[in-house]
Design a protein around this motif. Structure first.
Motif, short mmCIF file in Angstrom:
data_model
loop_
_atom_site.label_atom_id
_atom_site.label_comp_id
_atom_site.label_asym_id
_atom_site.label_seq_id
_atom_site.Cartn_x
_atom_site.Cartn_y
_atom_site.Cartn_z
N ARG A 174 0.80 -1.22 0.00
CA ARG A 174 0.00 0.00 0.00
C ARG A 174 0.84 1.28 0.00
O ARG A 174 0.36 2.35 0.30
N ASP A 175 2.14 1.19 -0.35
CA ASP A 175 2.98 2.40 -0.35
C ASP A 175 4.12 2.35 -1.36
O ASP A 175 4.94 3.25 -1.39
N TRP A 176 4.18 1.37 -2.18
CA TRP A 176 5.21 1.20 -3.21
C TRP A 176 6.62 1.11 -2.64
O TRP A 176 7.60 1.31 -3.35
N SER A 177 6.74 0.76 -1.36
CA SER A 177 8.07 0.67 -0.75
C SER A 177 8.91 -0.45 -1.35
O SER A 177 10.14 -0.42 -1.22
N GLN A 178 8.29 -1.41 -1.99
CA GLN A 178 9.03 -2.52 -2.57
C GLN A 178 8.86 -2.58 -4.09
O GLN A 178 8.98 -3.63 -4.70
N ARG A 179 8.62 -1.44 -4.69
CA ARG A 179 8.38 -1.38 -6.14
C ARG A 179 9.54 -1.92 -6.96
O ARG A 179 9.37 -2.36 -8.08
N GLU A 180 10.75 -1.92 -6.39
CA GLU A 180 11.90 -2.42 -7.13
C GLU A 180 11.74 -3.90 -7.49
O GLU A 180 12.36 -4.37 -8.44
N LYS A 181 10.90 -4.63 -6.76
CA LYS A 181 10.63 -6.03 -7.10
C LYS A 181 10.06 -6.14 -8.51
O LYS A 181 10.31 -7.12 -9.21
N LEU A 182 9.29 -5.15 -8.90
CA LEU A 182 8.68 -5.16 -10.23
C LEU A 182 9.46 -4.33 -11.24
O LEU A 182 9.59 -4.70 -12.40
N TYR A 183 9.95 -3.17 -10.79
CA TYR A 183 10.49 -2.19 -11.72
C TYR A 183 12.01 -2.02 -11.65
O TYR A 183 12.57 -1.25 -12.42
N GLY A 184 12.66 -2.67 -10.70
CA GLY A 184 14.11 -2.61 -10.63
C GLY A 184 14.66 -1.34 -10.01
O GLY A 184 15.86 -1.14 -9.99
N ALA A 185 13.80 -0.46 -9.51
CA ALA A 185 14.25 0.78 -8.89
C ALA A 185 13.19 1.27 -7.93
O ALA A 185 12.02 0.86 -8.01
N GLN A 186 13.59 2.14 -7.01
CA GLN A 186 12.65 2.69 -6.03
C GLN A 186 11.72 3.75 -6.64
O GLN A 186 10.68 4.05 -6.07
N THR A 187 12.11 4.30 -7.78
CA THR A 187 11.27 5.29 -8.46
C THR A 187 11.15 4.92 -9.93
O THR A 187 11.95 4.16 -10.45
N GLY A 188 10.15 5.45 -10.57
CA GLY A 188 9.96 5.23 -11.99
C GLY A 188 9.39 3.86 -12.32
O GLY A 188 8.96 3.12 -11.44
N TYR A 189 9.40 3.56 -13.59
CA TYR A 189 8.78 2.33 -14.09
C TYR A 189 9.71 1.58 -15.04
O TYR A 189 9.28 0.99 -16.00
N ALA A 190 11.02 1.61 -14.75
CA ALA A 190 11.98 0.91 -15.61
C ALA A 190 11.69 -0.58 -15.58
O ALA A 190 11.42 -1.15 -14.53
N ARG A 191 11.74 -1.20 -16.75
CA ARG A 191 11.53 -2.64 -16.85
C ARG A 191 12.71 -3.23 -17.63
O ARG A 191 13.10 -2.68 -18.64
N ALA A 192 13.19 -4.34 -17.14
CA ALA A 192 14.35 -4.95 -17.79
C ALA A 192 14.06 -5.39 -19.21
O ALA A 192 14.92 -5.33 -20.09
#
Length: 183
Positions: A163-181
């Motif tokens: 509920r806070d995107w604190s672990q977004r790097e699991k999906l996007y590889g970084a704490q910010t943005g939407y980079a995808r491998a």
């Protein structure tokens, strides 16, 4: 599928005539229908109103009610102002940029352009009743759309977990943005 397309979404407006002018002259929508009653047809409640419809190229519509005797606001005043809005799709990003300049030339404040995850690019502004509007263009190609669809359930699962995107790097590889491998 049960639902074929959006027929209309309806909001309240302050002044029906001013709303007609804005949506036809500024956005170029077709004013296609107006109807009114003293009582709400579905509930029987006394509420003199006019209900106006604006059609877009694909046949879908937006609609407004002017209800001068009813209490309440034009929009949900409890939610953040950026949430409740109409988003209109335009042909391409160049159209978004031309519309932005036209709105600015009319003295209308505009936010953007804003890139949303390389999915869409949008600008934002308000109508005379204070409703937030968005003009948007799709920016993702078919392959990118496929990635978005494939990851949608994973994105939802991560949101449900944090509920806070604190672990977004699991999906996007970084704490910010939407980079995808893979993109």
């Amino acid at each position: 599928m049960l639902c074929k397309k959006l027929h209309h979404a309806a909001y309240r407006c302050k002044d029906a005539a001013e709303t007609v002018r804005f949506y036809t002259e500024v956005l170029g929508l077709r004013f296609t229908h107006a109807m009114g009653e003293d009582h709400v047809p579905s509930t029987g409640q006394y509420s003199p109103h006019i209900h106006i419809f604006f059609e877009m190229e694909d046949g879908s519509s937006i609609a407004f009610f002017e209800c001068p005797r009813d209490p309440g606001q034009m929009k949900d005043m409890e939610s953040p102002g950026w949430i409740q809005h109409f988003a209109f799709e335009v042909a391409d990003v160049d159209t978004v940029l031309r519309a932005r300049q036209d709105l600015l030339d009319r003295g209308i404040d505009v936010v953007g352009p804003t890139n949303h995850d390389d999915f869409i690019t949008s600008i934002y502004f308000f109508d005379p009743s204070g409703h937030r509007l968005e003009l948007t263009a799709r920016t993702a190609d078919a392959a990118r759309h496929q990635v978005f669809e494939q990851e949608a359930m994973q994105v939802l699962a991560l949101w449900n977990e944090t509920r806070d995107w604190s672990q977004r790097e699991k999906l996007y590889g970084a704490q910010t943005g939407y980079a995808r491998a893979d993109c």
